[in-house]
Design a protein around this motif. Structure first.
Motif, short mmCIF file in Angstrom:
data_model
loop_
_atom_site.label_atom_id
_atom_site.label_comp_id
_atom_site.label_asym_id
_atom_site.label_seq_id
_atom_site.Cartn_x
_atom_site.Cartn_y
_atom_site.Cartn_z
N MET A 1 0.84 -1.20 0.00
CA MET A 1 0.00 0.00 0.00
C MET A 1 0.87 1.25 0.00
O MET A 1 1.88 1.31 0.70
CB MET A 1 -0.93 -0.02 1.23
N ILE A 2 0.47 2.24 -0.78
CA ILE A 2 1.21 3.48 -0.84
C ILE A 2 1.04 4.25 0.47
O ILE A 2 -0.07 4.35 1.02
CB ILE A 2 0.72 4.34 -2.02
N MET A 3 2.14 4.77 0.99
CA MET A 3 2.11 5.53 2.24
C MET A 3 1.14 6.71 2.12
O MET A 3 1.12 7.41 1.11
CB MET A 3 3.50 6.04 2.59
N GLY A 4 0.33 6.89 3.16
CA GLY A 4 -0.64 7.99 3.18
C GLY A 4 -2.02 7.58 2.73
O GLY A 4 -2.96 8.37 2.83
N LEU A 5 -2.18 6.34 2.25
CA LEU A 5 -3.47 5.88 1.74
C LEU A 5 -3.96 4.62 2.45
O LEU A 5 -4.77 3.88 1.91
CB LEU A 5 -3.39 5.63 0.23
N GLN A 6 -3.50 4.41 3.68
CA GLN A 6 -3.82 3.17 4.37
C GLN A 6 -5.22 3.16 4.99
O GLN A 6 -5.80 2.09 5.20
CB GLN A 6 -2.80 2.89 5.49
N ASP A 7 -5.79 4.32 5.29
CA ASP A 7 -7.04 4.38 6.06
C ASP A 7 -8.23 4.87 5.25
O ASP A 7 -9.16 5.46 5.79
CB ASP A 7 -6.84 5.27 7.28
N LEU A 8 -8.23 4.63 3.95
CA LEU A 8 -9.33 5.08 3.11
C LEU A 8 -10.60 4.30 3.40
O LEU A 8 -10.57 3.06 3.53
CB LEU A 8 -8.96 4.92 1.63
N GLU A 9 -11.73 5.01 3.49
CA GLU A 9 -13.03 4.37 3.69
C GLU A 9 -13.92 4.46 2.46
O GLU A 9 -14.81 3.62 2.29
CB GLU A 9 -13.76 5.03 4.87
N ARG A 10 -13.70 5.45 1.63
CA ARG A 10 -14.57 5.68 0.48
C ARG A 10 -13.94 5.24 -0.84
O ARG A 10 -14.59 5.29 -1.88
CB ARG A 10 -14.94 7.17 0.37
N PHE A 11 -12.67 4.84 -0.80
CA PHE A 11 -11.94 4.46 -2.01
C PHE A 11 -11.08 3.23 -1.75
O PHE A 11 -10.69 2.96 -0.62
CB PHE A 11 -11.02 5.60 -2.46
N LYS A 12 -10.79 2.55 -2.83
CA LYS A 12 -9.80 1.47 -2.82
C LYS A 12 -8.79 1.77 -3.91
O LYS A 12 -9.15 2.20 -5.01
CB LYS A 12 -10.48 0.12 -3.10
N VAL A 13 -7.51 1.57 -3.60
CA VAL A 13 -6.44 1.84 -4.57
C VAL A 13 -5.65 0.56 -4.81
O VAL A 13 -5.21 -0.09 -3.86
CB VAL A 13 -5.49 2.96 -4.07
N GLU A 14 -5.49 0.20 -6.07
CA GLU A 14 -4.67 -0.94 -6.47
C GLU A 14 -3.63 -0.46 -7.47
O GLU A 14 -3.90 0.44 -8.26
CB GLU A 14 -5.53 -2.04 -7.11
N ILE A 15 -2.46 -1.06 -7.43
CA ILE A 15 -1.38 -0.69 -8.35
C ILE A 15 -1.13 -1.85 -9.31
O ILE A 15 -0.91 -2.99 -8.89
CB ILE A 15 -0.09 -0.34 -7.60
N ASP A 16 -1.18 -1.56 -10.59
CA ASP A 16 -0.91 -2.55 -11.64
C ASP A 16 0.19 -1.98 -12.52
O ASP A 16 -0.06 -1.16 -13.39
CB ASP A 16 -2.18 -2.81 -12.45
N GLY A 17 1.43 -2.41 -12.26
CA GLY A 17 2.56 -1.83 -12.99
C GLY A 17 2.69 -0.36 -12.61
O GLY A 17 2.83 -0.01 -11.44
N HIS A 18 2.62 0.50 -13.62
CA HIS A 18 2.71 1.94 -13.38
C HIS A 18 1.34 2.61 -13.39
O HIS A 18 1.25 3.84 -13.48
CB HIS A 18 3.60 2.60 -14.44
N VAL A 19 0.28 1.81 -13.26
CA VAL A 19 -1.09 2.34 -13.29
C VAL A 19 -1.74 2.15 -11.92
O VAL A 19 -1.71 1.06 -11.35
CB VAL A 19 -1.94 1.63 -14.37
N ALA A 20 -2.33 3.24 -11.40
CA ALA A 20 -3.11 3.16 -10.16
C ALA A 20 -4.59 3.04 -10.53
O ALA A 20 -5.11 3.85 -11.31
CB ALA A 20 -2.88 4.40 -9.31
N ILE A 21 -5.25 2.02 -10.01
CA ILE A 21 -6.68 1.83 -10.23
C ILE A 21 -7.39 2.32 -8.97
O ILE A 21 -7.24 1.75 -7.89
CB ILE A 21 -7.02 0.36 -10.50
N VAL A 22 -8.15 3.39 -9.10
CA VAL A 22 -8.86 4.01 -7.98
C VAL A 22 -10.35 3.67 -8.13
O VAL A 22 -10.98 4.04 -9.13
CB VAL A 22 -8.65 5.53 -7.96
N THR A 23 -10.90 2.97 -7.14
CA THR A 23 -12.30 2.57 -7.17
C THR A 23 -13.06 3.26 -6.06
O THR A 23 -12.67 3.16 -4.89
CB THR A 23 -12.44 1.05 -7.03
#
Length: 262
Positions: A1-23
């Motif tokens: 997990m990227i630092m600073g984004l550990q406690d998100l409640e309204r979003f999920k972040v996934e990293i695929d290569g150099h692409v961040a998928i924000v849901t």
């Protein structure tokens, strides 16, 4: 997990290569409340500065992209001294953080994008829609009138007024016909289409892509002459960077470039 984004409640972040998928994950309809907007601002600030992220795909969990503002908060906002002004600043910042994010954002519109959800899709750099998805600006149904300026960026004057005055739903094929979306595909191909675009962007010189996005933001309301002059200054600055020199060397040597972000 990227630092600073550990406690998100309204979003999920996934990293695929150099692409961040924000849901967006504020189910059932990914409504935008205060927590949503505060997290969104932090999320795009962090991803914008993450060197390994070169493009971002934004989509919604469930069947909805985003049904817009959480109207249940309005009574609380209006009751707070100065609450409406603070709320308006937060709403603007939530859109500006996408517009100003150094990394290109591809909106993968999987379902309804209504009101603030519609604007969130349109402030992204590239819009890809599912055939069954739609955009709608329903403000006139609730005695409101927001979103006009953002709608005018993406629709013709006639289509923008049609959308705002009638609050009608504009579905994927018509969004594509109106040039409000770059692609319209079946729902089961939506993420593949968005990811293909994002991965292609990720192969380009990162500093050049960032400079191009900055140029889009700054030159949008400039004259043609001033805008082109600004772009030329960006190209001149890029010519001295290691990544531009590496891109040219890789082209000459017929090999894949290795970019370092400097």
């Amino acid at each position: 997990m990227i630092m600073g984004l550990q406690d998100l409640e309204r979003f999920k972040v996934e990293i695929d290569g150099h692409v961040a998928i924000v849901t967006m994950t504020n189910l059932p309809v990914n409504a935008q409340d205060r927590r949503f907007r505060e997290e969104q601002i932090r999320l795009f600030a962090v991803l914008g500065q993450e060197p390994d992220v070169r493009a971002i795909v934004l989509t919604g969990a469930g069947k909805t992209f985003s049904a817009g503002a959480d109207l249940s908060e309005r009574s609380t906002i209006l009751a707070e001294p100065g609450g409406y002004d603070r709320h308006n600043r937060l709403v603007r910042s939530a859109f500006d953080c996408v517009l100003e994010c150094p990394k290109p954002v591809i909106a993968a519109v999987n379902g309804a994008a209504i009101g603030a959800g519609c604007v969130l899709a349109l402030v992204s750099d590239i819009v890809v829609v599912a055939e069954t998805a739609f955009m709608a600006m329903t403000e006139v149904d609730f005695g409101l009138a927001g979103g006009v300026r953002h709608i005018l960026r993406s629709f013709s004057p006639s289509d923008a007024r049609l959308m705002i005055y009638t609050a009608r739903r504009i579905y994927g094929p018509d969004l594509y016909r109106m040039n409000a979306a770059s692609a319209c595909v079946p729902l089961d191909r939506l993420m593949d289409e968005a990811m293909e675009i994002a991965r292609t962007i990720a192969t380009k010189v990162p500093l050049a892509v960032t400079a191009a996005k900055r140029s889009f933001g700054l030159t949008e309301e400039m004259s043609l002459r001033d805008g082109y002059r600004y772009e030329q200054t960006q190209t001149a600055l890029l010519a001295e960077t290691e990544d531009t020199k590496e891109a040219l060397a890789a082209f000459r040597e017929k090999r894949k470039p290795v970019f370092k972000g400097r």
